[in-house]
Design an enzyme around this catalytic site. Structure first.
Site: not given
Ligand SMILES: *Cc1c(COP(=O)(O)O)cnc(C)c1O
Length: 390
Positions: A102, A199
């Site tokens: 990421y 997510k």
């Molecule tokens: C969005 C995401 C993150 C980071 O998360 P945030 O809530 O935006 O800080 C980390 N890993 C993956 C795979 C992501 O999709």
């Protein structure tokens, strides 16, 4: 690994409810207090100590979802990742990290680790021999991400665990893409699981949060560091997250089903060059995905045939939104070469397989025929535009 008394959807709905003993309401009350009277058992409740009633109870649900003992909830996925890394790594230690990571986590390592004197190696690929080659005598942690963004590569979780344990190294995983519905890495020997709750756990594109899950011993170590960093969140958000997780099982299973159907549709489409989805038999790691996942997830990516402008295609979509985030109940797409991987050079993008034709697709819960119709009409419009230009 901790065995749950209840099945997935019961855990989602009921585990970790705050009981409303005063009025017997059907849902957890929200405790917004930042100050609590000292009690006899000497629990000093304070939001930054991760122990307000709503945080404490939601943590039980999160731990149960990942088949483990303990969890902490953070203000974002990145707050969770940074607390995790800086708990288990100190000056002079070395981290092995998967190359397809990421973007935010990758930036954190590259930009902040040098300030702390922590060493790191990004693997060349995601096979076990790539991880093995990256290990050094001072390696303390291996961090993986599977399925990865945006190419949906699959890392052999048990293989990495075996390698790490053989060398006395701790393992952590970003399990955001799979969600706890499709993959429980602690059952496979991983030490700490991390989620961006922004997510799938949140699932409605209206919550920013993160989570870490693991044994009581590991989570106590993280707690000691995390309370100093202060990456906490409001109990209003904690409460919203608890409510969202009630439907996690239903949502993700619907997304799994839609994504598989859409992947098959795109595979057969003459204007689509390639589809990346671990649930397709043509995926190079299909057998591994089948072994370590319970469902193949709601994320896929695909390449339009050369000559079809990916940006134009996204503009022509009516129902499916072009957007930065993912995993909401609504379907969204983005071009990695214009967004998440825009900072890489063309050569670097070619090396990792991110072409200008690539589109990442976060499949929602809409009726699948409407999603298919939307894609079909957008492809046709994109082709017509090209003909007009000629
Ligand atoms: C969005 C995401 C993150 C980071 O998360 P945030 O809530 O935006 O800080 C980390 N890993 C993956 C795979 C992501 O999709």
């Amino acid at each position: 690994m901790t065995k749950n008394k209840y099945g997935l959807n019961t855990v989602c709905t009921h585990v970790g409810e705050v009981k409303d003993t005063q009025f017997k309401g059907a849902v957890s009350p929200i405790y917004m207090a930042t100050s609590y009277e000292f009690n006899d058992v000497d629990v000093k409740r304070y939001p930054r100590y991760f122990n307000t009633p709503n945080q404490e109870f939601l943590a039980k649900k999160l731990a149960a979802l990942e088949h483990t003992e303990s969890a902490l909830i953070f203000g974002s996925g990145m707050a969770a990742i940074s607390a995790m890394f800086l708990t288990f790594l100190k000056a002079g230690d070395h981290l092995v990290v998967q190359n397809t990571l990421y973007g935010g986590a990758s930036n954190f390592i590259r930009e902040e680790f040098p300030k702390f004197g922590i060493e790191y190696t990004f693997t060349d690929g995601y096979s076990i021999s790539d991880f093995e080659a990256a290990i050094q005598p001072n390696t303390k942690l291996i961090h993986i991400e599977t399925p990865s963004n945006p190419l949906l590569t699959i890392t052999d979780i048990e293989g990495v665990v075996r390698l790490a344990q053989g060398n006395g190294i701790l393992t952590t995983i970003d399990n955001t893409f799979a969600s706890p519905v499709n993959q429980n890495p602690i059952d496979l020997g991983i030490d700490i699981v991390m989620h961006s709750a922004t997510k799938y756990l949140g699932g409605h594109s209206d919550i920013l949060a993160g989570a870490l899950m693991g044994s009581e011993k590991h989570m106590a170590e993280i707690w000691h560091v995390a309370k100093n960093f202060g990456g906490n969140l409001s109990d209003m958000t904690v409460w919203m997250l608890e409510r969202s997780i009630k439907t996690l099982g239903l949502r993700v299973k619907a997304q799994n089903k839609n994504a598989k159907r859409l992947a098959k549709f795109l595979m057969k489409h003459p204007d689509v060059k390639k589809v990346n989805y671990p649930g397709l038999k043509s995926h190079p790691d299909y057998e591994l995905a089948k072994k370590q996942m319970k469902g193949f997830g709601g994320m896929l990516s695909f390449e339009l045939q050369d000559g079809l402008d990916a940006k134009l295609f996204q503009k022509e979509l009516k129902l499916i939104k072009s957007s930065m985030s993912l995993a909401g109940v609504e379907s969204t797409v983005l071009s990695p070469h214009l967004t998440s991987h825009a900072l890489l050079s063309q050569v670097e993008r070619d090396k990792v397989g991110i072409s200008d034709q690539l589109i990442r697709f976060s499949v929602g819960i809409e009726s699948k025929k409407d999603l298919i119709t939307d894609i079909e009409q957008a492809i046709q419009k994109t082709k017509e535009r090209i003909q007009v230009q000629l």
